[in-house]
Design an enzyme around this catalytic site. Structure first.
Site, short mmCIF file in Angstrom:
data_model
loop_
_atom_site.label_atom_id
_atom_site.label_comp_id
_atom_site.label_asym_id
_atom_site.label_seq_id
_atom_site.Cartn_x
_atom_site.Cartn_y
_atom_site.Cartn_z
N GLU A 1 0.78 -0.96 -0.12
CA GLU A 1 -0.35 0.08 -0.19
C GLU A 1 1.09 1.12 0.04
O GLU A 1 1.52 1.16 1.00
CB GLU A 1 -1.14 0.18 1.46
CG GLU A 1 -1.56 1.05 1.79
CD GLU A 1 -2.73 1.14 0.40
OE1 GLU A 1 -2.73 -0.10 -1.05
OE2 GLU A 1 -3.50 1.98 -0.57
N GLU B 1 -1.25 9.89 -5.60
CA GLU B 1 -0.05 8.90 -4.85
C GLU B 1 0.83 8.66 -6.22
O GLU B 1 1.07 8.55 -6.96
CB GLU B 1 -0.32 7.53 -3.78
CG GLU B 1 -0.67 8.36 -2.33
CD GLU B 1 -1.56 7.09 -1.71
OE1 GLU B 1 -1.30 7.92 -0.49
OE2 GLU B 1 -0.95 6.48 -2.14
N ASP C 1 -6.97 2.94 2.79
CA ASP C 1 -6.36 1.23 3.35
C ASP C 1 -7.19 -0.02 3.61
O ASP C 1 -6.75 -1.06 3.11
CB ASP C 1 -5.72 1.23 5.01
CG ASP C 1 -4.55 2.74 5.23
OD1 ASP C 1 -3.72 2.92 3.73
OD2 ASP C 1 -4.73 3.58 5.94
P1 8BR Z 1 -6.28 8.19 0.96
O1 8BR Z 1 -6.08 7.34 2.27
O2 8BR Z 1 -5.34 6.53 0.38
O3 8BR Z 1 -5.87 8.43 0.59
O4 8BR Z 1 -7.77 7.12 0.15
C1 8BR Z 1 -8.56 8.07 0.57
C2 8BR Z 1 -9.84 7.13 -0.25
O5 8BR Z 1 -10.92 6.99 0.99
C3 8BR Z 1 -10.32 7.96 -1.75
O6 8BR Z 1 -9.52 6.92 -2.73
C4 8BR Z 1 -11.76 7.59 -2.01
O7 8BR Z 1 -12.08 6.78 -2.88
C5 8BR Z 1 -11.88 7.31 0.06
N1 8BR Z 1 -13.06 8.78 -0.09
C6 8BR Z 1 -13.24 10.01 0.22
BR1 8BR Z 1 -11.24 10.41 0.28
N2 8BR Z 1 -14.09 10.12 0.94
C7 8BR Z 1 -15.44 8.94 0.32
C8 8BR Z 1 -16.46 9.38 1.17
N3 8BR Z 1 -16.77 10.05 1.39
N4 8BR Z 1 -16.80 8.01 0.86
C9 8BR Z 1 -16.98 6.84 0.55
N5 8BR Z 1 -15.29 6.88 -0.20
C10 8BR Z 1 -14.24 7.82 0.51
C1 GLC Z 2 -0.66 6.95 7.09
C2 GLC Z 2 0.05 7.48 8.31
C3 GLC Z 2 -0.85 7.77 9.33
C4 GLC Z 2 -2.19 7.20 8.90
C5 GLC Z 2 -2.68 5.94 7.49
C6 GLC Z 2 -4.15 5.98 6.95
O1 GLC Z 2 0.13 5.49 7.89
O2 GLC Z 2 1.49 7.56 8.90
O3 GLC Z 2 -1.51 8.33 10.90
O4 GLC Z 2 -2.99 6.55 10.05
O5 GLC Z 2 -1.72 7.18 6.68
O6 GLC Z 2 -4.28 5.43 5.75
#
Ligand code: 8BR
Ligand code: GLC
Length: 495
Positions: free
Chosen positions: A282, A313, A471
């Site tokens: 990830e 990313e 995640d």
């Molecule tokens: P990261 O934590 O890797 O940035 O990914 C966040 C993901 O959460 C986004 O790619 C999106 O698909 C999802 N997301 C977010 Br931001 N807001 C959301 C919401 N309100 N409802 C469902 N999925 C969401």
């Molecule tokens: C990263 C951050 C952590 C957070 C996570 C969520 O690992 O360091 O604080 O909880 O992303 O995806």
């Protein structure tokens, strides 16, 4: 396919995957877990903080674009940039000064499990996956408290020179200090006029201030590494994250190259005689470009089968791999740059010799899969739909405490903008002769090189929090695939 057809596919996928999760024999998850100090910031609080640091300094610092937080002005500059663009960001800090300043001036709302590996480990046992072996090189007493109380959750420990598995609450190092990150969540619609800019926050998102105390190491003791093969037969795959913690240079003279090598050795050790073992990494926001590139080209390439990442990313990864123009168009056109994201996914698949690249965006997920992947397009799609229902559950409830919670996510409607975006990509691919409209819905299997699986996701209007949803999406999809994978014990078969 209409939106209503997608809703039907969602129901079927969730029910199928739920019935299959018990097939997973076990998963290894490493490296990063930390405590997340969560703060949902409000407009008046931001105004107060600007009053403390002064708007003129903020403007200058935003232009400088700090890649490390050394003082409160760096923090405010990165917060403003994240809010202005509605984009997630994670910025490291190497002292405890900013933590103290935030404690004095902001105070967090709640503390919870943070770090990709920690979040994913808890999610997997909550879903009912057996034998989740989590590994955190800096497992402190405080950190251990954030792990789920589950008989399926294990952490390796050394006892009398032998590797044993214990619950994290029984495997912590009493001398170890906790790692605490600050998560500043902000909401769509907040308006600001400051530092010469006027903007409205376009999307709910967050800034992470990631603490990097000098004892953080992505590694494993020699004796534990030597005995890692003991757990190999109990796992079907591994989910790895946290490589962003690797530094270019360390006080003892070692460098990132040493830690990259250790990271690769662990993967190879886990695979052992089973080179087919599925390994998912990830990805995350990595400010340092040398480290970002090394992770991609030296850890992910050749050693890993599956990569999960969000849109920012993707742009960051493309950028260090020499695809600046594509990176620019992913980032510049924002979330509706579905064509660039697709092109980017294909580049990453090829450039990094992967079997699977899964991009999650607000409204849809794109997954490109090499032709030699053992699962078909329908199975791959079920995995993505299951992941999206989990994400919607987490966005609605803040966290998932039981697999039955998934009915909450299933009740969230498919996002119509995401559905529209899919049609854009379909038109592009049909225009270019890559696949026909019918073939598009079936994964473009006629296209050379790779299959394309794309689904519109379920988006929650007012999410409780956004941190950790990525995640959940990636781990949810990967575990669903592991559950579907034919179980051949390659090592035993070779005996
Ligand atoms: P990261 O934590 O890797 O940035 O990914 C966040 C993901 O959460 C986004 O790619 C999106 O698909 C999802 N997301 C977010 Br931001 N807001 C959301 C919401 N309100 N409802 C469902 N999925 C969401
Ligand atoms: C990263 C951050 C952590 C957070 C996570 C969520 O690992 O360091 O604080 O909880 O992303 O995806």
């Amino acid at each position: 396919m209409e939106i209503s057809d997608w809703e039907k596919l969602y129901d079927e996928a969730v029910s199928t995957v739920r019935g299959q999760l018990g097939n997973v024999q076990g998963v290894f998850v490493a490296y990063n877990s930390n405590v997340d100090a969560m703060k949902h910031i409000r407009e008046e609080e931001i105004k107060k903080l600007i009053g403390i640091i002064g708007p003129a300094k903020l403007r200058e610092r935003m232009i400088e674009y700090p890649r490390e937080i050394k003082d409160p002005v760096d923090f405010m500059a990165r917060l403003f940039i994240a809010m202005r663009d509605g984009k997630a960001a994670e910025v490291p800090t190497y002292t405890t000064d900013i933590h103290e300043w935030l404690m004095d001036n902001l105070v967090f709302d709640s503390a919870r499990m943070g770090g990709q590996a920690g979040i994913i480990s808890n999610l997997l046992v909550t879903l009912g996956v057996k034998n989740v072996i989590t590994y955190v090189p800096w497992l402190s007493r405080e950190q251990a408290e954030y792990f789920a109380d589950s008989p399926d959750l294990w952490h390796p420990a050394m006892e009398d020179g032998k590797l044993v598995l214990k619950h994290p609450k029984e495997a912590f190092n009493p001398e170890q200090k906790p790692k605490i990150n600050w998560i500043i969540e902000f909401s769509r619609g907040m308006r600001f006029r400051c530092a010469g800019e006027e903007f409205e926050v376009p999307r709910d998102n967050r800034l992470i201030v990631s603490s990097r105390p000098n004892w953080i190491r992505i590694d494993m003791s020699e004796e534990m590494y030597e005995q890692l093969s003991e757990i190999r037969e109990d796992i079907d795959g591994a989910i790895l994250a946290g490589y962003q913690m690797i530094k270019e240079e360390y006080e003892d003279g070692s460098t990132y190259a040493d830690y990259v090598k250790k990271a690769v050795d662990v993967i190879e050790r886990l695979k052992g005689c089973n080179p087919q073992m599925r390994i998912h990494v990830e990805f995350t926001s990595i400010q340092n470009k040398v480290i970002r590139k090394a992770i991609l080209t030296e850890i992910v390439k050749k050693h890993v089968t599956s990569l999960g990442l969000d849109t920012v990313e993707v742009a960051n990864a493309l950028n260090v791999l020499g695809y600046e123009e594509l990176a620019y168009s992913v980032i510049n056109k924002g979330e509706d740059s579905i064509v660039s994201l697709y092109e980017g996914a294909v580049r990453l698949l090829k450039e990094l010799d992967l079997q699977r690249v899964h991009i999650h965006s607000l409204g849809y997920y794109i997954c490109v899969v090499s032709k030699d992947h053992p699962l078909d397009v329908k199975e791959q799609r079920e995995a993505l739909l299951f992941a999206s229902a989990l994400a919607a559950t987490q966005a609605t409830l803040g966290s998932i405490s039981n697999i039955d919670d998934i009915s909450t996510g299933l009740g969230v409607p498919v996002y119509d903008q995401g559905f529209e975006d899919l049609i854009e990509l379909e038109k592009y691919l049909v225009r270019r002769g890559v696949c026909s409209a019918e073939d598009f819905e079936d994964g473009c299997i006629g296209a050379p090189g790779h299959n394309l699986i794309i689904v519109p996701s379920k988006v929650v209007k007012d999410p409780v929090a956004t941190v950790g949803i990525g995640d959940t999406i990636s781990a949810g999809a990967f575990i669903a695939l592991l559950a579907k994978m034919p179980k051949v014990n390659v090592c035993k078969a070779m005996e």
